[in-house]
Design a protein around this motif. Structure first.
Motif, mmCIF file in Angstrom:
data_model
loop_
_atom_site.group_PDB
_atom_site.id
_atom_site.type_symbol
_atom_site.label_atom_id
_atom_site.label_comp_id
_atom_site.label_asym_id
_atom_site.label_seq_id
_atom_site.Cartn_x
_atom_site.Cartn_y
_atom_site.Cartn_z
ATOM 1 N N THR A 352 0.842 -1.186 0.000
ATOM 2 C CA THR A 352 0.000 0.000 0.000
ATOM 3 C C THR A 352 0.877 1.235 0.000
ATOM 4 N N ARG A 354 0.005 3.775 1.781
ATOM 5 C CA ARG A 354 -0.398 4.433 3.018
ATOM 6 C C ARG A 354 0.355 3.854 4.209
ATOM 7 N N HIS A 356 0.081 3.380 8.520
ATOM 8 C CA HIS A 356 -0.971 3.248 9.517
ATOM 9 C C HIS A 356 -0.363 3.083 10.901
ATOM 10 N N GLY A 374 -4.919 5.930 10.011
ATOM 11 C CA GLY A 374 -3.873 6.611 9.255
ATOM 12 C C GLY A 374 -2.983 7.530 10.057
ATOM 13 N N TRP A 382 -1.877 10.387 7.644
ATOM 14 C CA TRP A 382 -2.912 10.932 6.760
ATOM 15 C C TRP A 382 -4.258 10.852 7.466
ATOM 16 N N THR A 386 -8.275 2.885 6.606
ATOM 17 C CA THR A 386 -8.372 1.880 5.561
ATOM 18 C C THR A 386 -9.194 0.715 6.098
ATOM 19 N N GLU A 402 -11.127 3.440 1.552
ATOM 20 C CA GLU A 402 -10.721 4.444 2.516
ATOM 21 C C GLU A 402 -11.901 5.277 2.996
#
Length: 429
Positions: A352, A354, A356, A374, A382, A386, A402
């Protein structure tokens, strides 16, 4: 997420006691302490809180929620409570609302309400039978009535901070857990140099005792029978086991890759889950899953496949594990990913873009979903969650989506709202 899925056979490569020797020559860096960060305009001064008197910023009467409970009626459907670490609120989120990319600047319809709890909330725990949520903030432990969605108390720490700040290195409450009967809350409190596990009597709203634990305890867990409490000591490379009756404590070193690098090491513990036998499971670097038997202090390891710096972990009812990975740090070489491990030990790695922090398991229509927050504590956070269907992930398919949640969502737990309180005014039902 369009990156290819990496699937692996059951993880069985035991690291054993020789693991530290294999990696002793590795250069470790990062995850070290820094000055506590403050949100713009949010850092305030206050005298240390000797016991149950929180600093001034949140000493005002309990806030009113932004929406009335009638606007989102009670349901048997699981929702989510999410701490907003850059704010003074927690969010009530409906994960069924697929709102697209969390990069959207618009407000998310998935956020049903925001409840003011206190500055820089870190962790949240729910006790369903009493209809309460408990939140560790920089100022104290907030007690939230889930029926009215209001903060009803803010219990100051025995080792309260002299200032209120934001960010990973801020002093104040970190990991938090509630006893099975809902009468006691255990919260890890960091002063920056030291850390303590504090016990709060919920009925009295007081800290009744405390005990020193390892530095910066990111996570706190309570055994299913309520007899022991465990702190996951990030900067101590330890798990501290606390007897809930006597409050005696002892530490177990959990360092499958050694402790070289100290505070600058990435190979440190972050979060844990309990398995069906009462053992603690802690992921390290997408390379090792440590199993700690708190009764004997024995630590054993099996392999993981993500090869990435891992933080949060959650366990589904069937034993499936979901682990958040954040990229090539320390002795891990691969990018960010979500690793899903079946009860049989089969591992699926979903790359991913992203990062976490924590993970929870959400139940919906008989299916289990991993929910990853996130609000990564380092660069790369962020504003979103997710949501990952676990059955599809174990089959090698990434069907994640998301949800936008503002305010750097850091900790997430499932919650089923109690029935709204009815009015006692004459003439009303």
């Amino acid at each position: 997420m369009t990156s290819p899925v990496r699937r692996h056979a059951p993880f069985r490569r035991a690291l054993g006691t020789g693991a530290a020797a294999l990696v002793a020559g590795l250069l470790l860096a990062g995850c070290g302490p820094a000055a506590p960060a403050a949100a713009p305009g949010a850092t305030t001064a206050g005298a240390p809180s000797p016991k149950a008197t929180p600093p001034a910023p949140s000493a005002t009467p309990a806030p009113t929620p932004s929406a009335s409970p009638e606007d989102t009626a009670a349901t048997d459907e699981q929702l989510l409570l999410v701490t907003q670490a850059d704010r003074d609120t927690i969010a009530l989120v409906d994960p069924r609302e697929r709102t697209g990319s969390a990069d959207s600047p618009t407000d998310s319809p998935a956020v049903l309400d925001e409840i003011t709890v206190g500055a820089a909330p870190w962790d949240v725990a729910v006790h369903a039978e009493t209809g309460r949520a408990f939140v560790s903030t920089a100022e104290g432990v907030a007690v939230v009535d889930l029926a009215t969605r209001e903060r009803t108390d803010l219990v100051g720490y025995e080792h309260g901070p002299a200032r209120v700040a934001y960010g990973e290195y801020r002093p104040g409450g970190l990991g938090l857990a509630v006893s099975p009967d809902g009468a006691t809350v255990y919260v890890a409190v960091s002063t920056g140099e030291e850390a303590f596990l504090e016990q709060i009597d919920v009925a009295d709203g007081d800290v009744v005792r405390s005990v020193p634990v390892g530095r910066r305890p990111f996570d706190v867990l309570v055994g299913d029978d309520g007899r022991e409490v465990y702190t996951i000591d990030h900067d101590g490379f330890t798990v501290t086991v606390v007897d809930a009756g006597t409050f005696d404590a002892h530490a177990i070193e959990v360092a499958p890759f050694g402790t070289e690098g100290g505070l600058a090491s990435f190979e440190k513990p972050h979060y844990a889950v309990l398995d069906a036998d009462g053992n603690l499971l802690l992921p390290y670097q997408g390379r090792a899953l440590a199993r700690v038997d708190p009764a004997t202090g024995e630590v054993t390891t099996t392999g993981l496949d993500a090869d990435t710096h891992q933080h949060g972990v959650a366990r589904a009812d069937d034993g499936t594990l979901v682990v958040a990975g954040n990229g090539p740090f320390g002795n891990a070489d691969s990018g960010a990913s979500i690793e899903v491990v079946s009860p049989a030990g089969d591992s699926t790695v979903l790359p991913t873009d992203r990062r976490h922090e924590t993970v929870a398991v959400w139940q919906h229509d008989g299916a289990a979903f991993g929910v990853l927050a996130g609000g990564y504590t380092q660069d790369g956070a962020w504003d979103g969650l997710t949501v990952l269907p676990l059955a599809a992930a174990l089959d090698g398919t990434d069907e994640s989506y998301e949800i936008r949640v503002p305010g750097r969502p850091q900790a997430v737990v499932p919650v089923t709202l109690p029935e709204p309180e009815t009015s006692s005014v004459e003439g009303n039902p």
